[in-house]
Design an enzyme around this catalytic site. Structure first.
Site, PDB file in Angstrom:
ATOM      1  CB  SER A  17      -0.954   0.010   1.200  1.00 48.81           C
ATOM      2  OG  SER A  17      -1.911  -1.015   1.085  1.00 48.81           O
ATOM      3  CB  THR A  36     -12.521  -2.292  -1.437  1.00 51.90           C
ATOM      4  OG1 THR A  36     -11.356  -2.836  -0.822  1.00 51.90           O
ATOM      5  CG2 THR A  36     -12.215  -1.798  -2.836  1.00 51.90           C
ATOM      6  CG  HIS A  51      -3.975   2.101   5.089  1.00 53.33           C
ATOM      7  ND1 HIS A  51      -3.743   1.694   3.803  1.00 53.33           N
ATOM      8  CD2 HIS A  51      -3.542   1.097   5.881  1.00 53.33           C
ATOM      9  CE1 HIS A  51      -3.197   0.502   3.817  1.00 53.33           C
ATOM     10  NE2 HIS A  51      -3.066   0.114   5.069  1.00 53.33           N
ATOM     11  CB  ALA A  53      -2.656   8.893   9.926  1.00 50.30           C
ATOM     12  NE  ARG A  54       0.889   4.432   4.061  1.00 50.83           N
ATOM     13  CZ  ARG A  54       0.416   3.208   4.270  1.00 50.83           C
ATOM     14  NH1 ARG A  54       0.797   2.497   5.301  1.00 50.83           N
ATOM     15  NH2 ARG A  54      -0.466   2.696   3.436  1.00 50.83           N
TER      16      ARG A  54
END
Length: 175
Positions: A17, A36, A51, A53-54
């Site tokens: 990711s 999804t 995810h 926040a990144r």
């Protein structure tokens, strides 16, 4: 720039990711995150938040746990759509007892027809232990078949291990 189509496969916490996000941002196209997932417990909600926040605020977020193909077909040529993840979407389809093969074919067709760039992220679950249950074995098999179908629509396919891509087909669009 010709829109690229990329499939990134890997295990849990393999870096797929994060690599997909870097490729999307490097494209200079508008980054669109196509989620999804349906958060079903506290652990999964925490993963989703990590995810988010990144990624930060540069991304447009679209949640489409049921029909990501429709979102791809609405994408603009100036978009780079990162779909994360195929396997989470497959799990939702299986949970809701929907037909898998036609849905995967629909996603493949949408990837092919999408005017913008597309990066698909999916868990490679076929390299692990033999699933104990019939449902687990079906999920593993459906994911493997989906990966084969989606790889046909992509110019580049990589297996990501320890954050490093092992190219299976083509080359990454933005090294």
């Amino acid at each position: 720039m010709t829109p690229f189509k990329t499939l990134l496969l890997g295990g849990a916490h393999s870096g797929k990711s994060a690599l997909a996000e870097r490729l999307c941002l490097a494209s200079a196209l508008r980054p669109v995150y196509l989620a999804t997932a349906k958060p079903f417990d506290a652990d999964f909600r925490a993963r989703i938040e990590a995810h988010r926040a990144r990624r930060g605020r540069a991304w447009q977020l679209i949640e489409a746990p049921q029909d990501p193909a429709a979102v791809l077909l609405e994408a603009a040529a100036s978009d780079c759509v990162l779909l994360d993840s195929v396997t989470v979407w497959l799990a939702t389809l299986m949970h809701e007892k929907q037909a898998i093969a036609p849905a995967v074919q629909g996603l493949k067709d949408a990837v092919t027809r999408c005017p913008g760039a597309v990066i698909l992220v999916s868990d490679e679950v076929g390299l692990s232990v033999h699933p104990e249950t019939a449902l687990g074995r079906r999920f593993r098999d459906e994911a493997g078949l989906a990966h084969q179908v989606l790889a046909e629509a992509c110019a580049s396919v990589a297996l990501v291990v320890a954050g490093l891509p092992l190219m299976l087909k083509g080359a990454l669009p933005h090294g």
